[in-house]
Motif scaffolding. Structure first.
Motif, PDB file in Angstrom:
ATOM      1  N   SER A  58       0.852  -1.188   0.000  1.00  0.00           N
ATOM      2  CA  SER A  58       0.000   0.000   0.000  1.00  0.00           C
ATOM      3  C   SER A  58       0.890   1.241   0.000  1.00  0.00           C
ATOM      4  N   LYS A  59       0.264   2.396  -0.034  1.00  0.00           N
ATOM      5  CA  LYS A  59       1.017   3.626   0.198  1.00  0.00           C
ATOM      6  C   LYS A  59       1.514   3.558   1.636  1.00  0.00           C
ATOM      7  N   GLU A  60       2.695   4.106   1.870  1.00  0.00           N
ATOM      8  CA  GLU A  60       3.299   4.056   3.199  1.00  0.00           C
ATOM      9  C   GLU A  60       2.371   4.637   4.275  1.00  0.00           C
ATOM     10  N   MET A 107      -0.381   2.150   5.617  1.00  0.00           N
ATOM     11  CA  MET A 107      -0.020   0.845   6.185  1.00  0.00           C
ATOM     12  C   MET A 107      -0.674   0.598   7.550  1.00  0.00           C
ATOM     13  N   GLN A 108      -0.424   1.453   8.516  1.00  0.00           N
ATOM     14  CA  GLN A 108      -0.969   1.240   9.863  1.00  0.00           C
ATOM     15  C   GLN A 108      -2.500   1.293   9.872  1.00  0.00           C
ATOM     16  N   PRO A 109      -3.128   2.263   9.192  1.00  0.00           N
ATOM     17  CA  PRO A 109      -4.598   2.259   9.168  1.00  0.00           C
ATOM     18  C   PRO A 109      -5.197   0.981   8.566  1.00  0.00           C
ATOM     19  N   ILE A 110      -4.576   0.439   7.532  1.00  0.00           N
ATOM     20  CA  ILE A 110      -5.068  -0.811   6.937  1.00  0.00           C
ATOM     21  C   ILE A 110      -4.947  -1.946   7.947  1.00  0.00           C
ATOM     22  N   ILE A 166      -5.517  -0.874  -0.361  1.00  0.00           N
ATOM     23  CA  ILE A 166      -4.638  -2.026  -0.584  1.00  0.00           C
ATOM     24  C   ILE A 166      -4.336  -2.140  -2.076  1.00  0.00           C
ATOM     25  N   ILE A 167      -3.054  -2.113  -2.420  1.00  0.00           N
ATOM     26  CA  ILE A 167      -2.644  -2.255  -3.820  1.00  0.00           C
ATOM     27  C   ILE A 167      -2.639  -3.726  -4.201  1.00  0.00           C
TER      28      ILE A 167
END
Length: 148
Positions: free
Chosen positions: A71-73, A76-79, A100-101
């Motif tokens: 994902s975009k940096e 990350m934590q929110p995902i 999410i990529i």
């Protein structure tokens, strides 16, 4: 003349094989909550890039499972936080999360899975990362995805 043609043909085949190899990487995960790398480098010339995730540990996925999420940096934590409630059956990822990529499934000892990224969807200058979304693992299991 024929020998020169064969040599050039073999060189072309070898070059194509080297280029194909640059568009794929294997990342190993362990029972010690770690990936074997902190950076995945993607060549801009790749149309698609594949990451194969392996688990060289001995613990099952419900105890020490790992996945690899790109994902975009900043996401990350929110995902990872949003995915906790989704459970292992959903790979600790919230359904339909557009941040999410790409991602693998959660795997355990001796298992492997892979993901493929459409490189054209990655923006130059954007910071991307990868991480494990198994609850609590992102603190140790994360790295950078670099587009070169």
């Amino acid at each position: 003349m024929f020998a020169k043609f064969v040599a050039v043909s073999l060189l072309t085949i070898a070059s194509a094989q080297v280029m194909a190899a640059e568009c794929k990487v294997t990342v190993d995960s362990t029972d010690q909550m770690s990936f074997n790398t902190k950076e995945i480098t993607i060549d801009k010339s790749c149309k698609q890039f594949t990451v194969e995730l392996t688990h060289s540990g001995s613990m099952p996925k419900n105890v020490m499972g790992h996945n690899l999420v790109v994902s975009k940096e900043a996401d990350m934590q929110p995902i990872a936080t949003d995915g906790i409630g989704a459970g292992i059956e959903n790979n600790y990822l919230k359904a339909g999360d557009t941040r999410i990529i790409a991602h693998t499934k959660v795997i355990g000892a001796g298992e492997k899975d892979s993901l493929t990224i459409d490189v054209s969807k990655l923006a130059a200058g954007e910071k991307y990362g990868f991480f494990c979304s198994f609850p609590g693992h992102i603190s140790m299991m994360k790295g950078a995805v670099v587009l070169k």
